[in-house]
Design an enzyme around this catalytic site. Structure first.
Site, PDB file in Angstrom:
ATOM      1  N   ALA A 101       0.847  -1.163   0.057  1.00 27.62           N
ATOM      2  CA  ALA A 101      -0.084  -0.130  -0.092  1.00 27.62           C
ATOM      3  C   ALA A 101       0.874   1.297   0.021  1.00 27.62           C
ATOM      4  O   ALA A 101       1.911   1.461   0.507  1.00 27.62           O
ATOM      5  CB  ALA A 101      -1.014   0.098   1.374  1.00 27.62           C
ATOM      6  N   ALA A 121       1.752   2.301   3.544  1.00 29.96           N
ATOM      7  CA  ALA A 121       2.984   1.436   4.166  1.00 29.96           C
ATOM      8  C   ALA A 121       4.277   1.945   3.479  1.00 29.96           C
ATOM      9  O   ALA A 121       5.342   2.083   4.306  1.00 29.96           O
ATOM     10  CB  ALA A 121       2.643   0.276   3.733  1.00 29.96           C
ATOM     11  N   TYR A 136       0.523 -13.366  -0.378  1.00 29.59           N
ATOM     12  CA  TYR A 136       0.130 -13.134   0.965  1.00 29.59           C
ATOM     13  C   TYR A 136       0.569 -14.313   1.956  1.00 29.59           C
ATOM     14  O   TYR A 136       1.095 -14.377   3.039  1.00 29.59           O
ATOM     15  CB  TYR A 136      -1.371 -12.682   1.364  1.00 29.59           C
ATOM     16  N   HIS A 194      -9.707  -6.463   6.505  1.00 27.41           N
ATOM     17  CA  HIS A 194      -8.830  -6.397   7.864  1.00 27.41           C
ATOM     18  C   HIS A 194      -9.007  -7.588   8.875  1.00 27.41           C
ATOM     19  O   HIS A 194      -8.061  -8.331   9.410  1.00 27.41           O
ATOM     20  CB  HIS A 194      -8.922  -5.088   8.581  1.00 27.41           C
ATOM     21  N   LYS A 226      -6.329   0.843  10.828  1.00 30.18           N
ATOM     22  CA  LYS A 226      -7.385   1.057  11.344  1.00 30.18           C
ATOM     23  C   LYS A 226      -8.589   1.508   9.994  1.00 30.18           C
ATOM     24  O   LYS A 226      -7.948   1.866   9.271  1.00 30.18           O
ATOM     25  CB  LYS A 226      -7.865   2.327  12.262  1.00 30.18           C
ATOM     26  N   ARG A 246     -10.934   4.668  -0.309  1.00 24.75           N
ATOM     27  CA  ARG A 246     -11.835   5.454   0.563  1.00 24.75           C
ATOM     28  C   ARG A 246     -13.073   5.940   0.092  1.00 24.75           C
ATOM     29  O   ARG A 246     -13.904   6.399   0.900  1.00 24.75           O
ATOM     30  CB  ARG A 246     -10.970   6.720   1.003  1.00 24.75           C
ATOM     31  N   ASP A 276     -12.716   6.073   8.015  1.00 26.73           N
ATOM     32  CA  ASP A 276     -11.400   6.288   7.695  1.00 26.73           C
ATOM     33  C   ASP A 276     -10.992   7.357   8.943  1.00 26.73           C
ATOM     34  O   ASP A 276     -10.013   7.110   9.505  1.00 26.73           O
ATOM     35  CB  ASP A 276     -11.433   6.960   6.289  1.00 26.73           C
TER      36      ASP A 276
END
Length: 322
Positions: free
Chosen positions: A13, A16, A59, A80, A98, A166, A178
């Site tokens: 991401a 990240a 992953y 998540h 989050k 988003r 968000d």
């Protein structure tokens, strides 16, 4: 386990790459060791600051890597819980972006998995690790502003890109998931109180996600008012107004992006004291707190139970939407 934590990042991401990857790399007692992505182009952004990084093509390969102790998850919101549970079951500690879950009840499965596996799992709620928030909580508890009457919190930025996660309902988008976690959670963190009732909502939506949410909530000893938006000019501030003073945080959620972190205290005589925090990086502090909790058993400042409480308030807001 060695005397440091070997970290892997699940997905390349942009956040990240820009924030949490460098923070993991810089934090004491930890090493950024691996990344899971099938994109050579995306992985290059990480190997630029972490040249020895191992890159896994999927992953599951990262979760099965025996040389990884902890996983950081920056995936879209709706992924998540699933990947947090998978990482815990693979024997990894987990720090997940989050909101960790989209409903309060989903936290129960994660808490159960944390307790079953004995691994640390936490939501990446970085602000509680910043000294401005630790100081704000201490000032409040010491009575610096007297009895609290009202809290007013604001957080807005502009993002109208329809391809951005988003702005997509299917990926858990919207201003409340968000950034509502910040204005709601920080109020709970400082005061130690939980909302009793949502007394007003005024929420605007576009393509199934909220783009602006004005909210008023009754807590046991004060009234909260606040708004979040992804369609307004960038701004953030939170004000605690008491019987004997005012405490205002000028860059509460993204210091160094929205300006220097400051706590501005005004007493009943209108005398002003400004506390400044010019250089603290809450992302690095968050990783260091996580490392210390895993290695030393130090209590983690933001347990899942706290994060579940913030999601409970979000659920209350959405349930009250007219």
């Amino acid at each position: 386990m060695t005397d440091h934590i070997r970290w892997g990042i699940l997905g390349a991401a942009n956040f990240a790459k820009a924030q949490m990857g460098p923070a993991i790399h810089a934090a004491r007692r930890g090493t950024l060791s691996a990344l899971a992505t099938s994109s050579a182009e995306k992985s290059a952004g990480f190997t630029a600051f972490a040249p020895g990084l191992r890159v896994h093509q999927d992953y599951d390969a990262l979760l099965n890597d025996p040389e990884i102790d902890a996983i950081y998850i920056p995936l879209p919101n709706h992924m998540h819980v699933d990947w947090t549970l998978r990482a815990l079951d693979a024997g990894k500690h987990v720090l997940c972006e989050k909101p960790l879950a989209m409903q309060e009840g989903a936290f129960d499965d994660v808490i159960a998995a944390r307790d079953r596996t004995g691994k640390l799992a936490a939501e990446a709620y970085m602000i509680v690790h910043h000294p401005q928030w630790q100081k704000a909580k201490a000032l409040y508890e010491d009575g610096a502003i007297g009895s609290l009457v009202t809290v007013n919190a604001m957080f807005a930025f502009h993002n109208d890109d329809p391809t951005n996660i988003r702005n997509k309902a299917e990926t858990g988008g919207g201003s409340i998931p968000d950034i509502g976690v910040y204005i709601y959670g920080s109020t709970r963190f400082v005061t130690g109180e939980e909302p009793q009732e949502i007394v007003m909502t005024d929420i605007a939506r576009d393509n199934g996600v909220d783009t602006r949410a004005h909210v008023a909530a009754r807590f046991p000893s004060f009234l909260f008012t606040g708004y979040t938006s992804t369609r307004m000019a960038p701004y953030q501030q939170i004000v605690y107004h008491g019987t004997e003073g005012i405490m205002r945080l000028t860059a509460p959620f993204n210091p160094m992006v929205y300006g220097e972190a400051q706590i501005v205290l005004q007493d009943a005589e209108q005398r002003v004291t400004t506390l400044r925090f010019p250089s603290d990086n809450h992302y690095v502090r968050q990783v260091e707190a996580f490392n210390a909790s895993v290695l030393d058993g130090t209590p983690y400042p933001c347990p899942l139970e706290f994060s579940r409480g913030t999601q409970a308030m979000i659920d209350m807001v959405l349930a009250a939407e007219g």
